[in-house]
Write a protein that holds these residues in place. Structure first.
Motif, PDB file in Angstrom:
ATOM      1  N   LYS A 261      12.182  34.376  30.536  1.00  0.00           N
ATOM      2  CA  LYS A 261      11.471  35.752  30.855  1.00  0.00           C
ATOM      3  C   LYS A 261      10.882  36.100  29.409  1.00  0.00           C
ATOM      4  O   LYS A 261      11.794  36.317  28.416  1.00  0.00           O
ATOM      5  N   GLY A 262       9.705  36.214  29.290  1.00  0.00           N
ATOM      6  CA  GLY A 262       8.998  36.718  27.900  1.00  0.00           C
ATOM      7  C   GLY A 262       9.006  35.606  27.127  1.00  0.00           C
ATOM      8  O   GLY A 262       8.530  36.040  25.970  1.00  0.00           O
ATOM      9  N   GLY A 263       9.326  34.439  27.349  1.00  0.00           N
ATOM     10  CA  GLY A 263       9.166  33.447  26.437  1.00  0.00           C
ATOM     11  C   GLY A 263      10.010  33.711  25.131  1.00  0.00           C
ATOM     12  O   GLY A 263       9.703  33.574  23.900  1.00  0.00           O
ATOM     13  N   ALA A 264      11.162  34.085  25.123  1.00  0.00           N
ATOM     14  CA  ALA A 264      12.092  34.611  23.934  1.00  0.00           C
ATOM     15  C   ALA A 264      12.939  33.711  23.442  1.00  0.00           C
ATOM     16  O   ALA A 264      13.543  33.042  24.085  1.00  0.00           O
ATOM     17  N   ILE A 265      13.627  33.818  22.446  1.00  0.00           N
ATOM     18  CA  ILE A 265      14.790  33.372  21.743  1.00  0.00           C
ATOM     19  C   ILE A 265      15.440  34.437  20.987  1.00  0.00           C
ATOM     20  O   ILE A 265      15.095  35.523  20.178  1.00  0.00           O
ATOM     21  N   TYR A 266      16.785  34.588  21.252  1.00  0.00           N
ATOM     22  CA  TYR A 266      17.819  35.623  21.001  1.00  0.00           C
ATOM     23  C   TYR A 266      18.494  34.862  19.771  1.00  0.00           C
ATOM     24  O   TYR A 266      18.990  33.682  19.833  1.00  0.00           O
ATOM     25  N   SER A 267      19.047  35.675  18.687  1.00  0.00           N
ATOM     26  CA  SER A 267      19.977  35.040  17.673  1.00  0.00           C
ATOM     27  C   SER A 267      20.987  36.180  17.573  1.00  0.00           C
ATOM     28  O   SER A 267      20.793  37.383  17.308  1.00  0.00           O
ATOM     29  N   VAL A 268      22.363  35.447  17.779  1.00  0.00           N
ATOM     30  CA  VAL A 268      23.276  36.275  17.719  1.00  0.00           C
ATOM     31  C   VAL A 268      24.570  35.636  16.686  1.00  0.00           C
ATOM     32  O   VAL A 268      24.529  34.486  16.476  1.00  0.00           O
ATOM     33  N   VAL A 269      25.281  36.348  16.037  1.00  0.00           N
ATOM     34  CA  VAL A 269      26.402  35.870  15.315  1.00  0.00           C
ATOM     35  C   VAL A 269      27.536  35.367  16.155  1.00  0.00           C
ATOM     36  O   VAL A 269      27.958  35.969  16.991  1.00  0.00           O
ATOM     37  N   SER A 270      28.072  34.285  15.676  1.00  0.00           N
ATOM     38  CA  SER A 270      29.149  33.572  16.488  1.00  0.00           C
ATOM     39  C   SER A 270      30.552  33.796  15.852  1.00  0.00           C
ATOM     40  O   SER A 270      30.590  34.103  14.674  1.00  0.00           O
ATOM     41  N   ASP A 271      31.329  33.846  16.586  1.00  0.00           N
ATOM     42  CA  ASP A 271      32.869  34.043  16.111  1.00  0.00           C
ATOM     43  C   ASP A 271      33.611  32.796  15.803  1.00  0.00           C
ATOM     44  O   ASP A 271      34.728  32.665  15.601  1.00  0.00           O
ATOM     45  N   THR A 272      32.782  31.552  15.905  1.00  0.00           N
ATOM     46  CA  THR A 272      33.125  30.323  15.367  1.00  0.00           C
ATOM     47  C   THR A 272      31.931  29.463  14.922  1.00  0.00           C
ATOM     48  O   THR A 272      30.836  29.579  15.410  1.00  0.00           O
ATOM     49  N   GLN A 273      32.159  28.295  14.409  1.00  0.00           N
ATOM     50  CA  GLN A 273      31.168  27.265  14.093  1.00  0.00           C
ATOM     51  C   GLN A 273      30.742  26.523  15.134  1.00  0.00           C
ATOM     52  O   GLN A 273      31.678  26.062  15.920  1.00  0.00           O
ATOM     53  N   GLY A 274      29.463  26.262  15.197  1.00  0.00           N
ATOM     54  CA  GLY A 274      29.074  25.112  15.987  1.00  0.00           C
ATOM     55  C   GLY A 274      29.662  23.581  15.730  1.00  0.00           C
ATOM     56  O   GLY A 274      29.764  23.328  14.281  1.00  0.00           O
ATOM     57  N   LEU A 275      29.416  22.679  16.456  1.00  0.00           N
ATOM     58  CA  LEU A 275      29.787  21.193  16.259  1.00  0.00           C
ATOM     59  C   LEU A 275      28.583  20.636  15.806  1.00  0.00           C
ATOM     60  O   LEU A 275      27.450  20.817  16.279  1.00  0.00           O
ATOM     61  N   SER A 276      28.694  20.139  14.466  1.00  0.00           N
ATOM     62  CA  SER A 276      27.368  19.364  13.867  1.00  0.00           C
ATOM     63  C   SER A 276      27.159  18.187  14.775  1.00  0.00           C
ATOM     64  O   SER A 276      28.074  17.433  15.341  1.00  0.00           O
TER      65      SER A 276
END
Length: 288
Positions: A261-276
């Motif tokens: 909807k709206g062609g959007a991307i949200y950016s939020v701070v994570s409480d953990t690191q992602g897997l490379s």
């Protein structure tokens, strides 16, 4: 991430079309696709500015990056574009893998350099009458083979850090499946988790082995622990149709979420690191 709500202030960019396939690149930029527009975007992850856009045609979906910097695109096809896996390299999109595909959807490299991608059959994500396929392509040998043919609308996919498990979103049933890997081959599959609302699309893992699923029609990202138990919910405003996610930013400490909807991307701070994510070995030549 326990029952976290995402507000409009977390919106990085709008107006990209039906947004899918966010990818954090080696160059510390963010890429995504406008599926409805046949476009692949390169974005500034800090302000959402479009740095470049590339015309892939058809309906591009998932993205993955190789060590040589090339971007591989799951191309579902369209009026003048055949279903395939495309390759974006030095500003040019070319066909990377062709075969008897229905609608390639999402893709990921394993650490040996093989490319795995889902290929659902049919347009209806709720159709449980026809199983789709998971393919594996070896860019060194050129070998292309179906590895899994028992998933109803296979969608997002991701490996565990040790690559002993391959997680696949089975959108039609609302489940995430997990396949045990032996010698680089899936040997058996089972139900890992079921989304409490909506059905899974894109999936990702964090550094602690937890599985995140974008819930289409659930307006949320669900997090599951290693046993498949619900461990967190991140909701977006109702009706946004969450399609996919990726970890990125410094230390892979942010989550980028694509919504239709709206062609959007949200950016939020994570409480953990992602897997490379694993990429192709740098000595593999894919220029031909």
């Amino acid at each position: 991430m326990i029952n976290e709500k995402i507000g409009e202030d977390a919106c990085l960019i709008k107006g990209l079309g039906f947004t899918e396939g966010p990818l954090w690149t080696q160059q510390a930029t963010l890429m995504a696709v406008g599926l409805s527009r046949g476009l692949v975007y390169e974005l500034d992850p800090d302000n959402g500015q479009i740095l470049e856009s590339y015309n892939a045609g058809g309906r591009p979906n998932g993205l993955a990056q190789a060590a040589d910097g090339s971007i591989w695109i799951a191309q579902a096809g369209g009026a003048e574009t055949k279903p395939s896996v495309q390759r974006l390299y030095e500003g040019t999109i070319q066909t990377g893998v062709t075969g008897p595909f229905d609608a390639p959807n999402d893709l990921v490299f394993d650490s040996s350099g093989r490319l795995w991608f889902t290929d659902p059959k049919g347009e209806a994500i709720s159709d449980e009458s026809v199983a789709g396929r998971v393919w594996c392509f070896d860019p060194v040998t050129g070998e292309l083979a179906v590895k899994i043919d028992s998933v109803f609308y296979p969608n997002g996919l991701a490996f565990s850090e040790d690559e002993k498990q391959l997680y696949v979103a089975e959108t039609s049933t609302g489940h995430i499946l997990v396949f045990d890997m032996q010698g680089g081959e899936p040997i058996c599959g089972r139900k890992f988790a079921k989304l409490p609302k909506g059905v899974p699309d894109g999936i990702a893992l964090d550094s602690r082995g937890r599985v995140y699923a974008a819930s289409v029609f659930g307006d949320a990202i669900y997090r599951f622990d290693s046993n498949g138990e619900l461990a967190g919910i991140m909701t977006v405003p109702d009706g946004h149709v969450v399609t996919n996610l990726c970890f990125g930013g410094d230390g892979l400490s942010r989550i980028f979420i694509s919504v239709a909807k709206g062609g959007a991307i949200y950016s939020v701070v994570s409480d953990t690191q992602g897997l490379s994510l694993p990429t192709l070995s740098p000595d593999i030549d894919l220029s031909t």
